[in-house]
Enzyme design. Structure first.
Site, PDB file in Angstrom:
ATOM      1  N   ASP A  12     104.147 160.693  25.549  1.00  0.00           N
ATOM      2  CA  ASP A  12     104.065 159.696  24.487  1.00  0.00           C
ATOM      3  C   ASP A  12     104.876 160.167  23.285  1.00  0.00           C
ATOM      4  OD1 ASP A  12     103.160 157.398  23.147  1.00  0.00           O
ATOM      5  OD2 ASP A  12     101.371 158.416  22.386  1.00  0.00           O
ATOM      6  N   ASN A  61      98.290 151.346  24.305  1.00  0.00           N
ATOM      7  CA  ASN A  61      98.012 152.744  23.992  1.00  0.00           C
ATOM      8  C   ASN A  61      96.754 152.906  23.135  1.00  0.00           C
ATOM      9  OD1 ASN A  61     100.529 153.035  25.177  1.00  0.00           O
ATOM     10  ND2 ASN A  61     101.324 154.407  23.602  1.00  0.00           N
ATOM     11  N   ALA A  68      94.665 156.230  21.237  1.00  0.00           N
ATOM     12  CA  ALA A  68      94.612 157.661  20.935  1.00  0.00           C
ATOM     13  C   ALA A  68      93.510 157.962  19.926  1.00  0.00           C
ATOM     14  CB  ALA A  68      95.964 158.150  20.416  1.00  0.00           C
ATOM     15  N   THR A  69      93.656 157.437  18.713  1.00  0.00           N
ATOM     16  CA  THR A  69      92.713 157.731  17.634  1.00  0.00           C
ATOM     17  C   THR A  69      91.274 157.432  18.033  1.00  0.00           C
ATOM     18  OG1 THR A  69      94.399 157.261  15.961  1.00  0.00           O
ATOM     19  CG2 THR A  69      92.097 157.189  15.250  1.00  0.00           C
ATOM     20  N   SER A 124      94.185 151.423  18.549  1.00  0.00           N
ATOM     21  CA  SER A 124      92.821 151.814  18.177  1.00  0.00           C
ATOM     22  C   SER A 124      92.380 151.049  16.936  1.00  0.00           C
ATOM     23  CB  SER A 124      92.748 153.319  17.901  1.00  0.00           C
ATOM     24  OG  SER A 124      92.924 154.057  19.077  1.00  0.00           O
ATOM     25  N   GLY A 159      99.492 151.848  18.597  1.00  0.00           N
ATOM     26  CA  GLY A 159      98.622 151.721  17.427  1.00  0.00           C
ATOM     27  C   GLY A 159      97.483 150.747  17.638  1.00  0.00           C
TER      28      GLY A 159
END
Length: 283
Positions: free
Chosen positions: A81, A229, A231-232, A210, A208
């Site tokens: 990523d 995606n 992540a956070t 989350s 972006g």
């Protein structure tokens, strides 16, 4: 079952759903994500950022995900990523990653195309797909600089030229989302997304995500997003479970014990997103 993202995303595009790409930070993240994928019978992408692989190198993560994939009954891809340069992408390919992203969104359009093409030329020869990024996904990704004060949207005309010239396999687009923690409610500009979809035929990627409401994500999938995606949100989930256990058991010194509720929190987040993305029962 370690596969590339090429067929995975093309299948999603044809089936009008999206595959979740979940950033994994350690062994516990890998185990939690693969368990959710197995239980939901969903294809899954596990990915690492340059910041994560500075903590534990590419070979560690490639080995962990390979072990998980070998025992899995669902397709699993390992993706780099936000690859921060040609050399990083080559390192990932040598380590056994089955998909790479080259992120040239921070440089001018022509330079981004040249950088992306330098990676695709090598990756295509190895039959490994390449994700690129065009436009500015705001916020702060990993340990990189924050992006702010710039047009957050990908230009559809540029997107068409970019894909045709670089031969990238998928394209991450700027449609209003941002990395990190949102201070308000985010808004995906669906009209921009539709126009990009009309101009390019490769799978589109949403970064972006989350904190973005599920209904907005579901609409974005209808408008062409094939990879989403997260992540956070996973970091927050693991920390919530871990710290919750330690608050109740302050004398504990066995890291496996608080890690278990941390994994349970990740599992719930990932399983829920798979349902919303429409990838459940698509493996």
């Amino acid at each position: 079952m370690l596969v590339t993202t090429k067929e995975m995303l093309l299948d999603a595009q044809a089936g009008h759903y999206a595959v979740g790409a979940f950033n994994v930070e350690n062994l516990e993240f890998v185990m939690a994500v693969i368990k959710a994928a197995e239980d939901k019978h969903s294809p899954v992408i596990m990915q690492t950022t340059p910041g994560t692989i500075k903590y534990a190198n590419l070979d560690y993560f490639a080995a962990m995900v390979r072990v998980a994939a070998d025992a899995a009954s669902v397709p699993v891809a390992l993706h780099l990523d936000h690859g921060d340069g040609f050399d990083r992408c080559m390192q990932a390919l040598r380590a056994g990653y089955t998909s790479v992203m080259i992120d040239g969104s921070h440089v001018p359009f022509e330079d981004n195309m040249a950088l992306t093409e330098s990676v695709t030329k090598v990756a295509i020869a190895m039959d490994i797909p390449v994700e690129a990024e065009l436009g500015k996904v705001g916020g702060k990704e990993d340990d990189g600089p924050a992006v702010k004060g710039e047009n957050p949207y990908t230009d559809p005309d540029e997107a068409e030229e970019f894909v045709n010239r670089t031969k990238c396999s998928s394209l991450a687009v700027g449609v209003g989302t941002a990395h990190g923690v949102y201070k308000g409610t985010p808004h995906i500009e669906q009209g921009v997304l539709k126009e990009i979809r009309n101009r390019v035929d490769v799978p589109l990627v949403l970064h972006g995500t989350s904190g973005v409401p599920d209904d907005q994500v579901a609409e974005a999938i209808k408008n062409g997003i094939c990879k989403v995606n997260y992540a956070t949100e996973l970091r927050q989930a693991f920390t919530r479970g871990f710290m919750g256990y330690m608050a109740e058991n302050p004398n504990n010194f066995d890291p496996k014990k608080p890690s278990k509720p941390g994994m349970e929190e990740i599992y719930k987040v990932v399983a829920s997103h798979m349902d919303n993305l429409g990838s459940t029962n698509k493996a």
